[in-house]
Design an enzyme around this catalytic site. Structure first.
Site, mmCIF file in Angstrom:
data_model
loop_
_atom_site.group_PDB
_atom_site.id
_atom_site.type_symbol
_atom_site.label_atom_id
_atom_site.label_comp_id
_atom_site.label_asym_id
_atom_site.label_seq_id
_atom_site.Cartn_x
_atom_site.Cartn_y
_atom_site.Cartn_z
ATOM 1 N N LEU D 230 71.852 22.094 -61.672
ATOM 2 C CA LEU D 230 72.647 21.018 -61.069
ATOM 3 C C LEU D 230 73.921 20.741 -61.873
ATOM 4 O O LEU D 230 73.851 20.468 -63.076
ATOM 5 C CB LEU D 230 71.790 19.743 -60.989
ATOM 6 C CG LEU D 230 72.404 18.573 -60.225
ATOM 7 C CD1 LEU D 230 72.534 18.901 -58.746
ATOM 8 C CD2 LEU D 230 71.571 17.313 -60.428
ATOM 9 N N ASP D 231 75.068 20.793 -61.199
ATOM 10 C CA ASP D 231 76.366 20.452 -61.802
ATOM 11 C C ASP D 231 76.760 21.362 -62.966
ATOM 12 O O ASP D 231 77.603 20.994 -63.794
ATOM 13 C CB ASP D 231 76.381 18.978 -62.282
ATOM 14 C CG ASP D 231 76.126 18.010 -61.137
ATOM 15 O OD1 ASP D 231 76.402 18.370 -59.981
ATOM 16 O OD2 ASP D 231 75.640 16.894 -61.405
#
Lengths: 287, 287, 287, 287
Positions: D230-231
């Protein structure tokens, strides 16, 4: 920076002297107002004083509607230009457009999500092209096909239309006509234009072409109040974007569109929240 | 972006045609060069081609010193303006200054920590004020007090001094004299000036004062090659900083100093690494 | 934004209530002071009030030296944290450095041309490298070679030195040692650090390497007050510069140096002009 | 930067070696192609070579459709990852949205005025809210109300829908669901997200709230390719806007909206013009 309601905003300018802040804040305090935001500026060269104060009127001892009368004597003593706006009232704004849609699109979308404290009772254009966009947002669209011969008469009709709708401010959202001095005088410091250059560079027509031919490494956009002198009015906001030798004239226009949209939107926000005072050829921005 | 040594850099411009990249890169490849960096640009309006190639010469089959002769025929066929620089050789630069120290201070400090691939054999000034700063960095400082009457003769002396020291490029680090066309012609696209405004806004003298009086919300600085027309030469680099109504003229000057230092330093870096080609009134910057 | 002399500056924070601006401005007015600049802020979530007022004391009815005593009762009533600074007095600042010279170079040069209203009675370092630079500007340089074993004792010596010189504020100009909580507590909101990243990204060591490895397109620098928690103190100022895939780690370090210099210098200016109030983990900046 | 048609674009990466530019440009030249734009990059640490070349195929000796087969042997020799795109063909893009309209509004408007060389055959959402906006632009809108229990099955349906429409790239225009690793693997380096912070600062949820509480002076937005972490995917573009103590959380959200729109639009442009190569955890952007 959000304005709480109910509340009031005072914008005032006058020759500088001792005690101005004290006496203005005392005026509010003794009537039960609580100052939410105060910003002041002294132009030490022109010896002028500028202030913006917003205060809560929920415990106010006089009705907000009587504020003008109550404050009048103090303002007169100061020799001030001033205006008190009541927080609950939205500014009534007319948009003037021609064929480019990007500024209109941007303003209507921002307005639709509640970014501006304005009402937009009507849109004026010298071309019919953008009517569908106006209608999508449910705003009446008035076409006035201006020609050199008809200009004077048409502007008169436009001014009457604005008056009928109690318009406070005119936004030129890439309106491609020069307004006459008569029109401009009817809305002093209340007509906002977006010029697609970094003023005072590239005044007049085709600023992107001028910028392209000069080979600048940065282009800009400028929102300003309209005065009789083309592109010479007090500047409200400017911003820039970098260019390189790879950028064609079309790239300048494309990148510039983004600037124009943002810079005009910021000017609308500042103006509609009563954050701007004009100081001669300049502005004082209380942001 | 650092240049490995030993190596060579070709800067070339010519009318566009098919096969230019292929033939130039093949020239390097067949002599054992390994391309480290290649950047090209086609001006599709002027139909001109621009290229910068740097390559390692560690396995090169001919001595770098013979490169000019080897590449000459190809360049002639292309009708090209071109120059090959050998990576090991530093550009010889003269600084021209007057009384303001910020640009000189910045360039000498950056030079002292190895940011530029240049030698600075001398500093020229029309005032003695900055000699201590020059001496602190061990650089000879020559004072030529220019007057209207003596200008022609003094410029001649300066040109001879530059020639004696085999100077390649002249940096005007806030040099407050206008150079004569004769002087400028001696160093075409090799004199760099820093103008303390966002050109073409505020040409000429006192740009900060002009900006202050116009009430702009952004000020800028511009580095450019000097041509006969004041402040009209090809722009190398520009940058800006925001202003507000609170900023006095002194604040503009202070904030502008930071801009001037940075913008001039970037131009020196680009020029000394042979990253700039002039395209008429514009520049192509291969950064 | 320049402070006229003679004058005074009040920085104050307290729980919000009605009448604060009125009563503070009245306090100044009734003693003959003329407000030059007033900026206030209400944190509507924390219900806290912050103000900075500067005023001319040339016609003041009480000696500035008695201001603290005169204002005390009002401040006590408000439950305020406050301080009044007299415009004529410069802030006494100690610089802490290690081996990198760019921040020290920048601060000393700016100081030498009068950009800061500070005195720099001494420079402290854990390395002797920068002594020549300090001496060039005529500032005593104290070397304290800190080791893990000697840290506690040496910090004690440093604190005594600071006390002897009546130091108000400590600037960590790329000082590569972590200060102990004891040291930090001695100068609450009076130690300023420059961290070479865009906090809270890349806390701790080697932020440029971290940024390089993450492949960010923008790097930053952050100046902040030092608290016990490393890189967690209230942020004063931040700025950024763009990166590309062409930039090596050395390029990041080079570009970052320019950021660090500018961001630290801006923080010094804001702090020394008494433009900063701490609001929990944040700052209120009256610029 | 505009692509002339008919033409072709090669994106290629491989281990670095001598002669790559020469042999690739020769391949194009000997088939009658004229190079319009060539950009290359060598990662000297990873010893990897990256190139983007676009050329006119109007005088090409082989049909563009046979380019893949003709170039294959050379690419194989280099051990390259590569792709040739024919200029005339538009990239087929699916938009994934939830409830926020600003990014969708921006992309559809830019698409409508021809800024992107893409087709948008469909929009996917986990909420019905934005269907009217999609329909205004005549684009089919598919609602898939995802729940934890149904996620796997629904993602399968979505993947089939994308396959049926021959979708090349997925744009997450503030899509508020985390995609499963299986989904992500189906579109490697072909899912673009906009994260409303300056990554790696403020990963995860509520970045504006995190930024507000930390008291940063600048907020940002980041567009990146989506990976399983994530990210953490390769960053394509970032930009920032300044904050002050006056800005409330709502102000951050409002200012951030403008950033998100611009940063995502720039990423779409770069990706759809085949200007991005992934280099491990980073991107090479040929702009």
């Amino acid at each position: 920076m959000t304005i709480s309601e109910p509340g009031a905003i005072l914008l005032l300018s006058c020759p500088d002297r001792a005690g101005l802040v004290s006496r203005i804040s005392h005026f509010i305090y003794e009537r039960g107002g609580n100052i939410l935001d105060l910003d002041e500026h002294v132009d030490t060269i022109e010896k002028m004083f500028f202030i913006r104060v917003s205060w809560s009127t929920s415990h106010f001892s006089i009705p907000p509607i009587e504020l003008d009368e109550a404050f009048g004597p103090l303002a007169k003593e100061f020799g001030a230009s001033w205006k008190i706006r009541l927080g609950g009232r939205k500014m009534r704004v007319a948009l003037f457009v021609s064929r480019y849609d990007h500024c209109l699109q941007e303003l209507l979308w921002r307005h639709s999500i509640g970014e501006f404290r304005i009402d937009i009772p009507l849109i004026v254009s010298n071309h019919p092209d953008l009517e569908p966009l106006a209608l999508r947002y449910g705003i009446p669209f008035h076409v006035f096909p201006v020609t050199a011969a008809s200009k004077q008469e048409i502007e008169q009709q436009e001014l009457e239309l604005l008056k009928d709708h109690d318009i406070d401010t005119v936004l030129l959202a890439r309106y491609m006509q020069v307004l006459s001095p008569q029109f401009v005088e009817s809305y002093p410091s209340r007509i906002i234009n977006i010029h697609h250059s970094f003023l005072p560079a590239f005044v007049g027509s085709s600023p992107y072409r001028q910028a392209y031919e000069r080979g600048v490494k940065i282009i800009g956009a400028t929102s300003h109040y309209v005065t009789e002198d083309l592109d010479q009015g007090p500047i409200i906001e400017q911003d820039i974007v970098r260019m390189s030798h790879k950028d064609t004239l079309d790239d300048l226009i494309r990148k510039g569109r983004d600037l124009e949209r943002l810079v005009l939107a910021r000017a609308v926000r500042l103006h509609s929240e009563h954050r701007i005072l004009v100081n001669g050829k300049k502005t004082v921005i209380f942001d």
